[in-house]
Design a protein around this motif. Structure first.
Motif, mmCIF file in Angstrom:
data_model
loop_
_atom_site.group_PDB
_atom_site.id
_atom_site.type_symbol
_atom_site.label_atom_id
_atom_site.label_comp_id
_atom_site.label_asym_id
_atom_site.label_seq_id
_atom_site.Cartn_x
_atom_site.Cartn_y
_atom_site.Cartn_z
ATOM 1 N N GLY A 34 0.820 -1.215 0.000
ATOM 2 C CA GLY A 34 0.000 0.000 0.000
ATOM 3 C C GLY A 34 0.851 1.261 0.000
ATOM 4 N N TRP A 35 1.950 1.225 0.752
ATOM 5 C CA TRP A 35 2.855 2.382 0.803
ATOM 6 C C TRP A 35 3.505 2.611 -0.561
ATOM 7 C CZ3 TRP A 35 3.234 6.223 4.025
ATOM 8 C CH2 TRP A 35 4.338 7.059 3.965
ATOM 9 N N SER A 36 3.899 1.530 -1.225
ATOM 10 C CA SER A 36 4.504 1.678 -2.553
ATOM 11 C C SER A 36 3.483 2.185 -3.564
ATOM 12 C CB SER A 36 5.122 0.360 -3.025
ATOM 13 O OG SER A 36 4.131 -0.606 -3.268
ATOM 14 N N MET A 37 2.247 1.742 -3.477
ATOM 15 C CA MET A 37 1.193 2.247 -4.368
ATOM 16 C C MET A 37 0.933 3.732 -4.115
ATOM 17 S SD MET A 37 -0.349 -0.047 -6.359
ATOM 18 C CE MET A 37 1.070 -0.443 -7.120
ATOM 19 N N ASN A 38 0.984 4.149 -2.857
ATOM 20 C CA ASN A 38 0.819 5.561 -2.529
ATOM 21 C C ASN A 38 1.954 6.385 -3.131
ATOM 22 O OD1 ASN A 38 -0.137 7.935 -1.234
ATOM 23 N ND2 ASN A 38 1.341 7.613 0.391
ATOM 24 N N ASN A 39 3.180 5.871 -3.044
ATOM 25 C CA ASN A 39 4.313 6.578 -3.625
ATOM 26 C C ASN A 39 4.188 6.668 -5.135
ATOM 27 O OD1 ASN A 39 5.499 7.096 -1.185
ATOM 28 N ND2 ASN A 39 6.908 5.392 -1.291
ATOM 29 N N SER A 41 1.444 6.708 -6.879
ATOM 30 C CA SER A 41 0.389 7.677 -7.151
ATOM 31 C C SER A 41 0.891 9.101 -6.935
ATOM 32 C CB SER A 41 -0.814 7.393 -6.246
ATOM 33 O OG SER A 41 -1.807 8.362 -6.419
ATOM 34 N N SER A 42 1.711 9.307 -5.921
ATOM 35 C CA SER A 42 2.263 10.629 -5.648
ATOM 36 C C SER A 42 3.205 11.079 -6.756
ATOM 37 C CB SER A 42 3.006 10.635 -4.311
ATOM 38 O OG SER A 42 2.131 10.337 -3.266
ATOM 39 N N ARG A 44 3.054 10.116 -9.885
ATOM 40 C CA ARG A 44 2.181 10.409 -11.039
ATOM 41 C C ARG A 44 1.505 11.764 -10.871
ATOM 42 N NH1 ARG A 44 1.251 8.609 -16.283
ATOM 43 N NH2 ARG A 44 -0.781 9.395 -16.849
ATOM 44 N N TYR A 45 1.022 12.065 -9.683
ATOM 45 C CA TYR A 45 0.378 13.355 -9.415
ATOM 46 C C TYR A 45 1.350 14.507 -9.658
ATOM 47 C CZ TYR A 45 -1.226 17.318 -6.656
ATOM 48 O OH TYR A 45 -1.561 18.571 -6.240
ATOM 49 N N LEU A 76 5.302 16.207 -0.674
ATOM 50 C CA LEU A 76 4.682 14.918 -0.362
ATOM 51 C C LEU A 76 5.613 13.987 0.407
ATOM 52 C CD1 LEU A 76 2.962 14.321 -3.801
ATOM 53 C CD2 LEU A 76 1.846 14.980 -1.665
ATOM 54 N N TYR A 119 9.700 2.168 -10.529
ATOM 55 C CA TYR A 119 8.479 2.696 -11.124
ATOM 56 C C TYR A 119 8.835 3.775 -12.122
ATOM 57 C CZ TYR A 119 3.980 5.061 -11.484
ATOM 58 O OH TYR A 119 2.853 5.648 -11.948
#
Length: 130
Positions: A34-39, A41-42, A44-45, A76, A119
């Motif tokens: 979940g932490w890696s998915m948040n990173n 997404s951040s 990409r944002y 972030l 990523y």
């Protein structure tokens, strides 16, 4: 001897002691994923925000877009993201800009080797030729 064979007291505690390490590893794995998915997404944002800035002001250089992305990522709490820009030759009154970001996230568990996740993402925006 037969008295011990029929006695089941403590069996649940032993089963719990055998299963808990795997459940804890599963819990840590879910958290790390979940932490890696948040990173991701951040990253990409921040890349999309940098692309919007470039689209609004297409005279920005790569270092300026890198600074915009770095500023967003540091807000972030992220660092060490590599941002690059490539532009296509003008065609039909506009050119396409490709903004690429790459980031390495390392998941480290106690007693296990580190697991790196590399990523990379690209945002493409049209730039109006002036």
């Amino acid at each position: 001897m037969r008295a011990f064979a029929g006695n089941a007291s403590g069996a649940a505690a032993i089963e719990f002691a055998l299963v808990v390490p795997f459940l804890i590893m599963l819990l840590f794995g879910i958290f790390a994923f979940g932490w890696s998915m948040n990173n991701m997404s951040s990253v990409r944002y921040a890349l999309e925000e940098s692309a919007r800035s470039l689209q609004l002001n297409n005279t920005l250089t790569q270092s300026q877009v890198q600074a915009i992305a770095t500023q967003k990522l540091q807000a972030l709490g992220m660092q060490d993201v590599n941002v690059t820009i490539t532009t296509d030759p003008p065609s039909g009154g506009f050119k396409m800009a490709h903004i690429n970001a790459s980031y390495a996230f390392v998941i480290d568990f106690p007693y296990f080797s580190d697991y790196p996740i590399n990523y990379s993402t690209t945002v493409t925006v049209p730039l109006i030729s002036g």
